[in-house]
Write an enzyme that holds these catalytic residues in place. Structure first.
Site, PDB file in Angstrom:
ATOM      1  CE  LYS A 195      -5.975  -0.626   5.098  1.00 31.43           C
ATOM      2  NZ  LYS A 195      -7.463  -0.795   4.370  1.00 31.43           N
ATOM      3  NE  ARG A 245      -3.709  -2.093   2.809  1.00 33.63           N
ATOM      4  CZ  ARG A 245      -3.390  -3.405   3.449  1.00 33.63           C
ATOM      5  NH1 ARG A 245      -2.185  -3.497   4.131  1.00 33.63           N
ATOM      6  NH2 ARG A 245      -4.169  -4.219   3.409  1.00 33.63           N
ATOM      7  CG  HIS A 277      -6.724  -8.048   1.057  1.00 35.37           C
ATOM      8  ND1 HIS A 277      -6.922  -8.554  -0.401  1.00 35.37           N
ATOM      9  CD2 HIS A 277      -6.320  -6.681   1.055  1.00 35.37           C
ATOM     10  CE1 HIS A 277      -6.943  -7.303  -1.245  1.00 35.37           C
ATOM     11  NE2 HIS A 277      -6.555  -6.468  -0.230  1.00 35.37           N
ATOM     12  NE  ARG A 300      -3.327  -3.140  -1.804  1.00 38.08           N
ATOM     13  CZ  ARG A 300      -2.887  -3.965  -0.895  1.00 38.08           C
ATOM     14  NH1 ARG A 300      -1.750  -4.096  -0.831  1.00 38.08           N
ATOM     15  NH2 ARG A 300      -3.857  -4.571   0.093  1.00 38.08           N
ATOM     16  CG  HIS A 311      -5.488   0.581  -5.164  1.00 32.03           C
ATOM     17  ND1 HIS A 311      -5.083   0.141  -3.887  1.00 32.03           N
ATOM     18  CD2 HIS A 311      -6.296  -0.193  -5.374  1.00 32.03           C
ATOM     19  CE1 HIS A 311      -5.977  -0.922  -3.693  1.00 32.03           C
ATOM     20  NE2 HIS A 311      -6.610  -1.170  -4.718  1.00 32.03           N
ATOM     21  CE1 TYR A 347      -6.234  -5.004  -6.358  1.00 33.27           C
ATOM     22  CE2 TYR A 347      -7.186  -6.353  -4.419  1.00 33.27           C
ATOM     23  CZ  TYR A 347      -6.708  -5.171  -4.854  1.00 33.27           C
ATOM     24  OH  TYR A 347      -6.256  -4.168  -4.397  1.00 33.27           O
TER      25      TYR A 347
END
Length: 299
Positions: free
Chosen positions: A174, A150, A271, A248, A245, A280
């Site tokens: 995250k 990210r 994720h 990504r 992104h 994706y």
């Protein structure tokens, strides 16, 4: 704490999500904007922040839509409000969360521009290798595409998070969750070249400073990276809205198209759920037809 002071409540909440929940500075800043807008709305309605019911929240969201904000922005505002009142319940400032039964607006499922590997190789060759700016940008693009990390993860990287011998980078994702991502030879060469041009050589593990810096020798900002990446993607792909992104997305789709297991891609992307990774699984129509003809008995 004065329960009637919305600014104090919001500030304490922001400290909490950063220090105890591990939210990024970027998310905390966005939530601050969202909650300050909500607080101003409540002030215009003469409603105290601890006396809110769901009707006020729905009215606030409707007002944001009227002002032309995108559903994604309004959805984030609601997420900030929900998180804020969960904190208030925990701190016994309110009895229940008034936002819990307010539904998020439906978001259109859009994907970043699809880039095949040939087009992406051309994009990666754009930065000028005879300038410091071009050398840095080349290293950033290569690392983005090589790892699928990210924007916030790349910005926050320090030199000692990369192990060049094993070609593994340790990323803080995250919620302060660490993960290890391999990176390729192209990224390794570009990053080593960039560091050498900065006068950094030898024992990289001992260097705790930022990997990517600005022309003022400060850690590079989110906005600078977004602007630089959009410049290269836009100049070739013709899409000014493309950004980090997109790289990504390319990382994930190219892996999946070449037979990578979706669960492995999920781990590489960081994720929490497989459903986030399934977006994706975009395959070009011609490739889909080819797979169908090869696999179906009556294809």
């Amino acid at each position: 704490m004065n329960s009637n002071n919305p600014n104090e409540l919001i500030n304490n909440f922001l400290i909490y999500i950063k220090k105890e929940r591990g939210y990024s500075e970027h998310t905390a800043t966005a939530y601050k904007t969202d909650l300050n807008r909500f607080s101003l709305f409540l002030k215009s309605r003469l409603c105290a922040i601890i006396e809110v019911n769901r009707d006020y929240i729905r009215e606030f969201m409707a007002k944001e839509f009227e002002l032309g904000f995108h559903p994604k922005t309004v959805s984030r505002r609601l997420a900030a409000i929900k998180s804020f009142y969960t904190y208030c319940v925990d701190k016994k400032k309110v009895n229940s969360n008034p936002a819990i039964y307010v539904e998020s607006p439906k978001l259109p499922q859009t994907l970043p521009d699809y880039l095949d590997s040939g087009k992406l190789s051309d994009i990666l060759s754009i930065p000028q290798k005879n300038t410091m700016l071009g050398i840095r940008d080349s290293a950033m693009l290569e690392l983005f595409y090589s790892t699928g990390m990210r924007l916030s993860e790349l910005v926050n990287l320090n030199v000692n998070q990369l192990d060049f011998s094993s070609q593994i980078v340790k990323v803080m994702g995250k919620g302060k969750k660490e993960r290890l991502i391999p990176f390729g030879e192209h990224a390794k060469i570009s990053i080593v070249n960039y560091l050498e041009k900065r006068g950094i050589q030898g024992n990289y593990q001992s260097i705790s400073g930022p990997l990517f810096i600005s022309n003022r020798n400060k850690r590079i900002s989110h906005s600078t990276v977004q602007r630089r990446v959009r410049k290269y993607l836009g100049s070739f792909a013709g899409s000014g809205s493309s950004g980090p992104h997109t790289l990504r997305h390319a990382f994930a789709t190219h892996l999946l198209e070449r037979g990578a297991d979706i669960r492995s891609v999920k781990e590489l992307l960081g994720h929490d759920s497989l459903s986030s990774t399934q977006i994706y699984t975009h395959i070009q129509p011609e490739k889909m037809k080819q797979i169908y003809k090869q696999a179906h008995p009556h294809g």
